[in-house]
Scaffold this active site. Sequence first.
Site, mmCIF file in Angstrom:
data_model
loop_
_atom_site.group_PDB
_atom_site.id
_atom_site.type_symbol
_atom_site.label_atom_id
_atom_site.label_comp_id
_atom_site.label_asym_id
_atom_site.label_seq_id
_atom_site.Cartn_x
_atom_site.Cartn_y
_atom_site.Cartn_z
ATOM 1 N N ASN A 1 0.857 -1.180 0.000
ATOM 2 C CA ASN A 1 0.000 0.000 0.000
ATOM 3 C C ASN A 1 0.896 1.235 0.000
ATOM 4 O OD1 ASN A 1 -1.943 1.958 0.369
ATOM 5 N ND2 ASN A 1 -2.391 1.399 2.503
ATOM 6 N N LYS B 1 0.020 4.288 -0.193
ATOM 7 C CA LYS B 1 -0.630 5.432 0.460
ATOM 8 C C LYS B 1 -0.437 6.706 -0.390
ATOM 9 C CE LYS B 1 -0.155 3.107 4.875
ATOM 10 N NZ LYS B 1 -0.002 3.226 6.339
ATOM 11 N N HIS C 1 -9.489 0.963 5.150
ATOM 12 C CA HIS C 1 -8.217 1.100 5.854
ATOM 13 C C HIS C 1 -8.399 2.015 7.057
ATOM 14 C CE1 HIS C 1 -4.034 2.198 6.653
ATOM 15 N NE2 HIS C 1 -3.684 1.126 5.952
ATOM 16 N N GLU D 1 -6.803 4.396 8.193
ATOM 17 C CA GLU D 1 -6.619 5.820 7.922
ATOM 18 C C GLU D 1 -7.859 6.416 7.264
ATOM 19 O OE1 GLU D 1 -1.877 4.958 7.438
ATOM 20 O OE2 GLU D 1 -3.092 5.304 5.652
ATOM 21 N N GLU E 1 -5.276 -5.044 10.766
ATOM 22 C CA GLU E 1 -4.265 -4.017 10.983
ATOM 23 C C GLU E 1 -4.497 -3.345 12.334
ATOM 24 O OE1 GLU E 1 -4.697 -1.082 7.858
ATOM 25 O OE2 GLU E 1 -6.698 -0.655 8.588
ATOM 26 N N GLY F 1 2.574 2.414 11.158
ATOM 27 C CA GLY F 1 3.464 3.557 11.039
ATOM 28 C C GLY F 1 4.133 3.966 12.330
ATOM 29 N N SER G 1 3.203 -2.168 10.408
ATOM 30 C CA SER G 1 4.663 -2.090 10.489
ATOM 31 C C SER G 1 5.327 -3.414 10.119
ATOM 32 C CB SER G 1 5.109 -1.627 11.884
ATOM 33 O OG SER G 1 4.665 -0.309 12.142
#
Length: 253
Positions: A10, A12, A96, A98, A168, A174, A214
């Site tokens: 991904n 992003k 996701h 985010e 996730e 991150g 991560s």
Amino acid sequence: MERTPIIAGNWKMNTTPSEGTRLAEELSKLLPDTEGVDVVIAPPHTHLFSVNEVIKGGPIKLAAQNIHFKESGAFTGEISAQMIKDIGCEYVIIGHSERRQFFSETDQSVNDKTGAALNCGLKPIVCVGESLEERESGKALDVILKQLEGGLKDLPKELSMAIIVAYEPVWAIGTGKTATDEQAEEVHRFIRETLEKIFGREVSSATRILYGGSVKLDNIDGLMAQPNIDGALVGGASLKAETFKNIIRFKKG
């Protein structure tokens, strides 16, 4: 049941279109074949056409990072499932963390988008995961259950084999933190059990469940050794061709 692992990158909101094309070219040279592993990359929407021109006909497959749930209409700035399929996408990432955190996505919007993807012949990578607060308060599995039941409700069972789930843990995205192999396996096993309740054993046994949070060279082997972990949704490490290649070449067991 033997499930073919998936390693998905991904990107992003990283790389310009020209940088993304170069990265795809590097990956294509490093990965002339991906025997035994399905490899997927998800560039920004602006890159999808040019990246597909590089990878089409090869072993690397294309994903989009998001879609709208409607086929067309007055939705300025959005992109439909049919649009990305026409470009060459086979997969799409949906829900996701985010998107949930910064763009107010809900279990209902995840459900709508997953249905749109399935009806268009795409393979949705449906993301679920808990925050640090939810994990520390012992609510992690309750959160996962709610997201799965809400995100996958009333979907056509005959298309459900195409669904991929990505776990996730939000606290590990991150941050450099990673769930231990045992923590990840516990949730993946729970996801598979929940999928059995929703779709039945045949679907749950065949569904590939990815870990995202991560993912790096130093943890991929341990994660992939777990019986219910079928791959990884890789963030930052997928932006370096050599690193991503080595993650794809993980050693299982």
